[in-house]
Write a protein that holds these residues in place. Structure first.
Motif, PDB file in Angstrom:
ATOM      1  N   ASP A   1       0.730  -1.216  -0.109  1.00 25.41           N
ATOM      2  CA  ASP A   1      -0.212  -0.023   0.034  1.00 25.41           C
ATOM      3  C   ASP A   1       0.890   1.206  -0.064  1.00 25.41           C
ATOM      4  O   ASP A   1       1.718   1.612   1.119  1.00 25.41           O
ATOM      5  CB  ASP A   1      -0.830   0.070   1.077  1.00 25.41           C
ATOM      6  CG  ASP A   1      -1.991   0.995   1.231  1.00 25.41           C
ATOM      7  OD1 ASP A   1      -1.720   2.099   0.480  1.00 25.41           O
ATOM      8  OD2 ASP A   1      -2.870   1.026   2.173  1.00 25.41           O
TER       9      ASP A   1
ATOM     10  N   LEU B   1      -0.260   4.131   0.081  1.00 24.33           N
ATOM     11  CA  LEU B   1      -0.824   5.474   0.898  1.00 24.33           C
ATOM     12  C   LEU B   1       0.159   5.914   2.171  1.00 24.33           C
ATOM     13  O   LEU B   1       0.344   7.167   2.577  1.00 24.33           O
ATOM     14  CB  LEU B   1      -2.043   5.131   1.260  1.00 24.33           C
ATOM     15  CG  LEU B   1      -3.073   6.183   1.678  1.00 24.33           C
ATOM     16  CD1 LEU B   1      -3.282   7.365   0.592  1.00 24.33           C
ATOM     17  CD2 LEU B   1      -4.414   5.808   1.866  1.00 24.33           C
TER      18      LEU B   1
ATOM     19  N   ARG C   1       3.078   7.949   1.037  1.00 24.80           N
ATOM     20  CA  ARG C   1       2.674   9.351   0.408  1.00 24.80           C
ATOM     21  C   ARG C   1       2.357  10.320   1.331  1.00 24.80           C
ATOM     22  O   ARG C   1       2.375  11.371   1.333  1.00 24.80           O
ATOM     23  CB  ARG C   1       1.673   8.928  -0.618  1.00 24.80           C
ATOM     24  CG  ARG C   1       1.831   7.901  -1.860  1.00 24.80           C
ATOM     25  CD  ARG C   1       2.188   8.813  -3.097  1.00 24.80           C
ATOM     26  NE  ARG C   1       2.319   8.046  -3.959  1.00 24.80           N
ATOM     27  CZ  ARG C   1       3.408   8.004  -4.899  1.00 24.80           C
ATOM     28  NH1 ARG C   1       4.365   8.993  -4.639  1.00 24.80           N
ATOM     29  NH2 ARG C   1       3.652   7.187  -5.712  1.00 24.80           N
ATOM     30  N   ARG C   2       1.592   9.583   2.479  1.00 23.21           N
ATOM     31  CA  ARG C   2       1.169  10.478   3.748  1.00 23.21           C
ATOM     32  C   ARG C   2       2.265  10.899   4.659  1.00 23.21           C
ATOM     33  O   ARG C   2       2.169  12.124   5.075  1.00 23.21           O
ATOM     34  CB  ARG C   2       0.126   9.845   4.482  1.00 23.21           C
ATOM     35  CG  ARG C   2      -1.261   9.838   3.846  1.00 23.21           C
ATOM     36  CD  ARG C   2      -2.290   9.096   4.920  1.00 23.21           C
ATOM     37  NE  ARG C   2      -3.361   9.176   4.192  1.00 23.21           N
ATOM     38  CZ  ARG C   2      -4.534   8.508   4.607  1.00 23.21           C
ATOM     39  NH1 ARG C   2      -4.314   7.550   5.660  1.00 23.21           N
ATOM     40  NH2 ARG C   2      -5.773   8.596   4.152  1.00 23.21           N
TER      41      ARG C   2
END
Length: 160
Positions: free
Chosen positions: A48, A50, A53-54
């Motif tokens: 994943d 995310l 990226r976060r």
């Protein structure tokens, strides 16, 4: 004499409160960093992007060292390493333990963490199972009140 003692007590209490607030602040920051490390673990195990990226600061010159190689930039880490491993592996289990977090600088806006790691998995293509132990280092920078990963370095070898 009474004014002197009162002033001394007020000063002592002020320092105690300031020290207590700093400790609470430090604990809050440690919890935030542990949460980021936990989300990175989830991202690796599940392919994943995310959590990366976060929580990763994407900047020119960013480099992330994994398995003896390096990814230049966040896109390289995610697109060439994290996401493809989900398809290449039957399973991936990652464990970070003995996490130590250290804050640097007068404003405590830089932190680094080191953790013992254990990574286990099975390669789809040939059925090879691996079990490795080693260490992971994370570098963090606090920007606008939020911690961001600015560099990682992982090193592991076959478990003895």
């Amino acid at each position: 004499m009474y004014k002197y003692i009162t002033a001394l007590l007020v000063l002592t209490l002020s320092f105690s409160i300031a020290a207590h607030d700093d400790k609470d602040h430090s604990n809050k920051d440690k919890k935030a960093i542990i949460k980021i490390i936990s989300s990175i673990k989830y991202g690796w195990e599940n392919g994943d992007s995310l959590p990366f990226r976060r929580n990763f600061l994407d900047f020119k010159g960013a480099r992330y060292i994994e398995g003896g190689g390096q990814n230049v930039g966040l896109d390289s880490l995610v697109e060439d390493h994290v996401v493809p491993e989900k398809d290449a592996l039957e399973y991936l289990k990652l464990n970070f333990s003995e996490i130590e977090i250290h804050f640097e600088g007068e404003d405590k806006s830089f932190a680094w963490a080191i953790a013992d790691t254990r990574v286990k998995g099975k390669v789809n293509k040939n059925g090879h199972e691996f079990d490795k132990t080693g260490f992971q280092t994370f570098l963090f920078r606090k920007i606008n009140g939020a911690w961001n990963v600015v560099h990682t370095h992982s090193s592991s070898r076959n478990k003895k």
